[in-house]
Design an enzyme around this catalytic site. Structure first.
Site, PDB file in Angstrom:
ATOM      1  CG  ASP A 182      56.712  58.204 -12.402  1.00 44.23           C
ATOM      2  OD1 ASP A 182      57.694  58.537 -13.039  1.00 44.23           O
ATOM      3  OD2 ASP A 182      55.359  57.985 -13.022  1.00 44.23           O
TER       4      ASP A 182
ATOM      5  N   GLY B  32      39.152  64.571 -26.232  1.00 40.35           N
ATOM      6  CA  GLY B  32      39.405  63.504 -26.696  1.00 40.35           C
ATOM      7  C   GLY B  32      40.524  63.406 -27.718  1.00 40.35           C
TER       8      GLY B  32
ATOM      9  CB  THR C  52      50.726  61.731 -14.193  1.00 39.23           C
ATOM     10  OG1 THR C  52      50.462  62.844 -13.360  1.00 39.23           O
ATOM     11  CG2 THR C  52      52.111  61.868 -14.555  1.00 39.23           C
TER      12      THR C  52
ATOM     13  CG  ASP D  93      52.549  57.045 -20.633  1.00 39.83           C
ATOM     14  OD1 ASP D  93      52.776  57.595 -21.607  1.00 39.83           O
ATOM     15  OD2 ASP D  93      53.085  57.242 -19.423  1.00 39.83           O
TER      16      ASP D  93
HETATM   17  O1  RIB Z   1      53.674  60.001 -19.114  1.00 38.53           O
HETATM   18  C1  RIB Z   1      54.072  59.911 -17.813  1.00 38.53           C
HETATM   19  C2  RIB Z   1      55.501  59.364 -17.525  1.00 38.53           C
HETATM   20  O2  RIB Z   1      56.369  60.375 -18.026  1.00 38.53           O
HETATM   21  C3  RIB Z   1      55.973  59.548 -15.938  1.00 38.53           C
HETATM   22  O3  RIB Z   1      55.649  57.942 -15.588  1.00 38.53           O
HETATM   23  C4  RIB Z   1      57.541  59.911 -16.220  1.00 38.53           C
HETATM   24  O4  RIB Z   1      58.221  59.058 -15.499  1.00 38.53           O
HETATM   25  C5  RIB Z   1      57.767  60.343 -17.622  1.00 38.53           C
HETATM   26  O5  RIB Z   1      58.295  59.411 -18.122  1.00 38.53           O
END
Ligand code: RIB
Length: 307
Positions: A15, A227, A251, A255
Site C-alpha cells: 500500500d 454500522g 482504509t 477488512d
Molecule cells: O481494503 C483496503 C485494501 O484494498 C488496501 O490494503 C489495498 O491494498 C486494497 O487491496
C-alpha cells in the site's frame, strides 16, 4: 477431524498511501501532506486482523520474487500467519495507490493485484488441507472471480463455514452465492450485486433479502458510519458502529470487520456476537493509520466490548 481457525484466499499488495487535501485532476500535480508504505491487500489485511484477534490463520496467495514479496512473507511470519504463498518469478508483487483525504480520513483506492492476481485453482487444491482443516474459509474479489468461486465451493464441500466478501464490486458467476454461508458486501457492493440502492439500514434490509433469495445463508452488509446489518436465517439485526476516537484513516476498516467476524465465528461465537466483534475491531482500526498496521490486538477489542 477437528476444524480450527480461519483460512483466507486473497491478495497481498504493497500500500502506497498518500494523504492530501484532494486528488490531482488529470494533467495536474498536487502537493500532498504525508506518504507511507505498508502491507495491504484485502485478503492479507483480513488475515492480519484475524491473527491479531487470536485465530489460527492460513493465508493462500502468491507474491513476486522481489523485495515487496520478501516483506510480505516476513510480515506474515511476524504475525504468526501460516502461508501457502509461492513467490512467482514472472510477476511482480501487487501494489495499491491509496489516497487519504486530509481531515475526513476518507479514501480512494486503485489496486493492481500483480502476482496475487495469478493465483489459480491449482494453488487452492495445493492448500486444501489447510482449507478443509479450518473452521471458516473467506475470500474476496481481488483474486480472479473464478478462483474465488472454486475455493468457496471446495470449502463448502469440505464442511467449512464459508464467507464471501465480494469486494471490490466485480462481475462473477452469482450461482456461487448458494454455497456462501455469509456474504459481506459494503453499501456500494450490495447495490451492484442486487440493484437495490443501499444507503441506510432499511434499504440494506431489502438488498440482504435479495441475497438470501439467491441462496446466501446470511447477508452482513457494512454501512460505514451507519454500522452493519446482519440479516437471514430468521434474524435481522442492526449492529451499530463503535465510536472510539478521532477517525484518521478508514482504509481497511472493512477488512478489520471481515477478518474479525471470521475469527469470532471460528471460535464458536454466534453470528450476532461475531458481527459485534468485527464492528469493534473496525471502530479501533479507523483511529489508526494504514491498513494491516491499524489492526488492533485481541485485548484491545475485548476491552472495548466490555465498556
Ligand atoms: O481494503 C483496503 C485494501 O484494498 C488496501 O490494503 C489495498 O491494498 C486494497 O487491496
Amino acid at each position: 477431524m477437528t476444524k480450527e481457525g480461519v483460512s483466507i484466499l486473497g491478495i497481498y499488495a504493497a500500500d502506497l498511501q498518500f494523504t492530501a487535501k484532494r486528488q490531482p485532476a488529470m494533467g495536474e500535480t498536487v502537493l500532498g501532506k504525508k506518504f507511507a508504505l505498508g502491507p495491504g491487500g484485502k485478503g492479507s489485511n483480513q488475515a492480519v486482523a484475524a491473527a491479531r484477534a487470536g485465530a489460527k490463520v492460513s493465508f493462500i496467495s502468491r507474491v513476486g520474487l522481489d523485495s515487496f514479496g520478501d516483506q510480505a512473507l516476513a510480515m506474515w511470519r511476524a504475525e504468526g500467519i501460516i502461508t501457502h504463498v509461492p513467490q512467482d518469478e514472472k510477476h511482480a508483487t501487487g501494489a495499491a495507490y491509496i489516497f487519504i483525504e486530509q481531515g475526513s480520513g476518507n479514501n480512494a483506492v486503485l489496486v493492481v493485484p500483480g502476482a496475487s492476481g495469478q493465483v489459480s485453482t491449482a494453488d487452492v487444491d495445493g492448500a486444501m488441507d489447510a482449507i478443509a482443516g479450518s473452521a471458516v474459509f473467506m475470500t474476496q474479489l481481488e483474486t480472479p472471480a473464478a478462483v474465488s468461486a472454486y475455493a468457496l465451493r471446495k470449502a463448502k464441500g469440505a464442511g467449512v463455514i464459508t464467507i464471501f466478501n465480494p469486494a471490490p464490486a466485480a462481475a462473477f458467476d452469482t450461482s456461487v452465492l448458494a454455497v456462501c454461508d455469509y456474504c459481506t458486501p459494503n453499501e456500494s457492493e450490495a447495490t451492484a450485486l442486487t440493484g437495490v440502492a443501499v444507503k441506510d439500514v432499511a434499504s440494506a434490509r431489502k438488498a440482504a433479502e435479495a441475497l438470501v433469495a439467491r441462496g446466501v445463508g446470511m447477508a452482513l452488509i457494512t454501512l460505514g458510519s451507519q454500522g452493519a446489518l446482519l440479516h437471514g436465517r430468521g434474524l435481522s439485526v442492526h449492529v451499530p458502529v463503535f465510536k472510539v476516537g478521532k477517525v484518521v484513516d478508514t482504509t481497511g476498516a472493512g477488512d478489520a470487520f471481515n477478518g474479525c467476524f471470521a475469527a469470532a465465528l471460528s471460535k464458536g461465537s454466534t453470528p450476532e456476537e461475531a458481527a459485534r466483534f468485527g464492528a469493534a475491531t473496525a471502530g479501533l482500526s479507523v483511529t489508526r493509520h494504514g491498513t494491516a498496521p491499524s489492526m488492533p490486538q485481541l485485548a484491545e477489542i475485548e476491552a472495548l466490548l466490555k465498556l
